[in-house]
Structures are given as structure tokens and as C-alpha cells.
Design an enzyme around this catalytic site. Sequence first.
Site, mmCIF file in Angstrom:
data_model
loop_
_atom_site.group_PDB
_atom_site.id
_atom_site.type_symbol
_atom_site.label_atom_id
_atom_site.label_comp_id
_atom_site.label_asym_id
_atom_site.label_seq_id
_atom_site.Cartn_x
_atom_site.Cartn_y
_atom_site.Cartn_z
ATOM 1 N N GLU A 107 0.946 -1.301 -0.053
ATOM 2 C CA GLU A 107 -0.187 0.098 -0.019
ATOM 3 C C GLU A 107 0.890 1.338 0.071
ATOM 4 O OE1 GLU A 107 -3.625 2.061 2.531
ATOM 5 O OE2 GLU A 107 -2.342 0.337 3.505
ATOM 6 N N ARG A 166 -15.907 9.080 1.458
ATOM 7 C CA ARG A 166 -15.550 8.135 2.170
ATOM 8 C C ARG A 166 -14.653 8.179 3.467
ATOM 9 N NH1 ARG A 166 -13.258 4.932 -3.278
ATOM 10 N NH2 ARG A 166 -15.397 4.023 -4.081
ATOM 11 N N ILE A 167 -13.936 9.344 3.399
ATOM 12 C CA ILE A 167 -13.032 9.709 4.429
ATOM 13 C C ILE A 167 -13.950 10.235 5.594
ATOM 14 C CG2 ILE A 167 -11.383 11.534 5.205
ATOM 15 C CD1 ILE A 167 -10.201 11.529 2.460
#
Length: 240
Positions: A107, A166-167
Site C-alpha cells: 500500500e 469515504r473519508i
Amino acid sequence: MNKIKNIIAKMAQSPISRGNNSRPFTVVVEGNVGSGKTTFLEHFNKNENVAVFAEPIDMWRNCSGYNLLDLMYKDPKKWSFTFQSYVQLTMLGLHQKKIHQPVKLMERSLYSARYCFVEKMSRDGLMPPASVAVIDEWFKYITATDEAQIDLIVYLRTSPDIAYERILKRNRSEEKTVAFEYIKALHDIHEDWLYNKTLHNCKAPVIVLNADLDRSVIEEEYEKYEPHILNKKPIEVKIN
């Protein structure tokens, strides 16, 4: 210096090493905050041939008792250099980590740390030129090594509006002060690096996925490109 060496050594430890074999096929998944990187990692974590490494956020939240991630968000002008220096160190540890699987999936990477986040801090005047120069010298030294090389970049391309939504939904404590303008600016930098390819060099071929898709259908996109990600089918992409 000894403490730094110990951190790298600790992160690079693994019960099984690849010995004298070549390094694993290394894939990094890149994208804005809220682009769905965790969902992507979860999908490939089911595959026994893939070693998955999430960002070492727990280390950023506890560096000898200091939550550097929280400090950086609260006072970026004061803490940006400290935070990004530690990010660079901990990401190096992931790049160096020994595995037995043929594929390593990370990631983010050393490259997005420099090309996106340090770039943003530099543009905003949150990191002075002298500090950027120090980061750059370490970056050039580190990325000249074989262990820091990457073979494929997966760009989870997300619109800023959806990323920000989304945050807000996941409600992480350190992200409460994140403004939409910050997410929009990060989006533009990612676009210039990985989509338009006008900012810095792409160090590997890039697969661009539509990460605006709902979680219920996004896995179909993952499966479409799975042969490339698992190094079973080469991808022909021009590298700048």
C-alpha cells in the site's frame, strides 16, 4: 543511528527468506486518501502467492510514544519534515522486507511519499526547501538500491468528491481536520504523476482502475487485471 538501523532490521525480519532468489515481483497500489486501497489489499490477501503490506500507520501513530500522524495533521508546518522523514524510513522497511511468496503487494511506496505528499507539502510552503532537499538526498540514495525497485503500479483513480465522502464515513480521528481542498490537490498530483505522466517519472508500468465503483462491483475490476498483478501476464505500458 543505531535506533534507525534497529527499526529497519525489525521491519525486514521474516520467518522465511527467499535466500539467493531474485527479489519478488513488487506491486504498489497508489491512490488518494479514501481511494479504496484497503479493499484492494483485502482482495489479494486471500491469495497465498501474494504477501500484502499495508501502510505502517500504527508505527506513525506510535513513534516512541508520539503520534506523528496526529501531530502532522494538527500542525503540518511544524511536523511535516519529521513525519515524512519517518514515513520514508518505515516505507523503506517494507520495501526491504523478506518474503517467501513470489509477489509483494504494498500500500503506497517510497515513490508516492516523495512524489505526492512531500510534493504537496513543498507547494504549500509547509516544508521549507532545505528540508525537501534533505528528504530528496535520502530518497535518491534509497531508491538507487535494488530492494526499492518496483515492477507495477496500480492506480486507484477516484474522484475527489467520492474520496472525501469515504473519508467522512470512516471517521478516523486524525483525519477530522482534513479539508476537501487538500483531497482535491492530492488528486491533481496523483493525476499528473500516474495518469497524465507530467510530474516525475513513473518507475514502472501503470494500471489505472476506476475506483469510484461501488465495493460490490469493484472486485470485478480487480479480477480483470489479476493476471498482470500476479505476474502471470505481462502488461505493455509505455514508461516515461
